[in-house]
Design an enzyme around this catalytic site. Sequence first.
Site, short mmCIF file in Angstrom:
data_model
loop_
_atom_site.label_atom_id
_atom_site.label_comp_id
_atom_site.label_asym_id
_atom_site.label_seq_id
_atom_site.Cartn_x
_atom_site.Cartn_y
_atom_site.Cartn_z
N ASP A 1 0.82 -1.22 0.00
CA ASP A 1 0.00 0.00 0.00
C ASP A 1 0.85 1.27 0.00
OD1 ASP A 1 -2.08 -1.89 0.42
OD2 ASP A 1 -1.84 -1.73 2.58
N GLU B 1 -11.21 0.80 -3.57
CA GLU B 1 -10.59 1.25 -2.31
C GLU B 1 -9.35 2.08 -2.65
OE1 GLU B 1 -9.28 -2.26 -0.17
OE2 GLU B 1 -8.67 -3.25 -2.03
#
Length: 528
Positions: A15, A191
């Site tokens: 991420d 997301e």
Amino acid sequence: MQNITNPVLRGFNPDPSILRVGDDYFIATSTFEWFPGVQIHHSKDLVNWKLITRPLTRLSQLNMLGNPDSGGIWAPCLSWHDGLFYLIYTDVKLTSERFSVKEVYNYLVTAPDILGPWSEPIFMNSSGFDPSLFHDDDGRKWYLNMLWDFRGRDKYALFAGILLQEYDSAAKKLVGPIRKIFTGTPIGLTEGPHLYKRNGYYYLMTAEGGTEYEHAVTMARSKKIEGPYEVDPQNPMLTSYQKPSLALQKAGHASLVETQHGDWYLAHLCGRPLGAERRCILGRETALQKCIWTDDGWLRVEGGGNDPKVNVPAPNLPAYPFAAEPARDDFNAPELNIHFQMLRIPADSSWLSLTERPGFLRLYGRGPLNSLHYQSLVARRVQAFRCEAATCLEFAPDNFQQMAGLVAYYDTSLHYYLNVTADEGKGTYLTLLGCDLDQALFPLEQDIPLRGATRIFLKATFDNEQLQFAYAFKEGEWINIGPALDATKLSDDYGGLGFTGAFIGICAQDLSGQHKHADFDWFEYIEK
């Protein structure tokens, strides 16, 4: 000219949120249940990277006691504006597959220097995870996160779109209406939002497809920050889905940076699977791709297509290599090596000391390796498919409830443990234990009696899919113990519920509550 060789951040660094401030580049990555929270790496050339800090060091910033495996820090966002660093992060308290509800808390901390000190947290919201902060050129600040809808009848409906709300930095809170600005594409599972502004357009970058082999990067744009957003006609702009021959799989969850000379690079997570089962023992890693903007204003991977590449042209910047770090830590420093982390809560003198016996790391035994609460465990990432870790242990257990040794760890339900313990009949002995999705493993046919020896050397060797433990009474005279174990089980892909990667470390347990201590003379990690 230099080349970037991917992944640039090897082993469990997912991420990525990439940022440039002047001539310095930073990448923040998720740390989940490992403490301190959020890893930040530094570079000046995008080729060479060094771990420099973890900002969330205090319980007031991050208390994960009791957090589930792969809970904790999800998808941080690092930004900078007017001399101040901003770090947005999520602390996930509930992830159980038995419930569609998630318990998440989103916070903001700031610091004038990347090395801190970082502020006390400001609570933002709890409506979903993957928050980020966008600093618009008119001075306003905008906060984004995905919306988690527990009413969803399947996993796609749970991901209910991207929310936008203004952040008031003077009042230190979110203000104004909450707008849903994007519901995603048919890829689904939308997301990881990040906003950018270029040539009059707001560009919304999201992750879609889930963080496994269907992962992808989606781009959309709008003339207005609240939308409507049009999707890139060639979406997704990056993916490795249905391309099993690519070295970098799971490509997705990305962020953008512009160099001093106007070049653009995309930081994204990826995985490198091993064996027929395609398991990523090193977890989800971080890679960089060079990108260009088309004449009609869409972002593309340089060279065409949307495949992630292993070798990427580096920007025209002076090379900035970092000195190699020593393989062995003799525990002579006043603080732990930065590569070490603990589980859920910080180390304190009640269970860890570098001063009580100078030159040794002393661990006081606490809970079992299956505990979500109080573990005396210190570990570092496994960052190469072929590597070894070793330690020297001095330990004199009184009973079977006291153990200490070397652990290869994924989470509370997946680990292998070479340890010294004792019982009434055997005296002190060396044994190899394991936990396979909460099922106990006993790989040894016969334990190794120590016959009064209180100093022993322990080693674990990773060789792609295999993990071999060994021991020695004299350093260097290694004797293999137990069978070659399946290293690929220490991965997201085996259990199917996790998001981290394999760790190797040292630990101590005392299930009697007497806090029997174990002394470790050194710890060594070598990549082959």
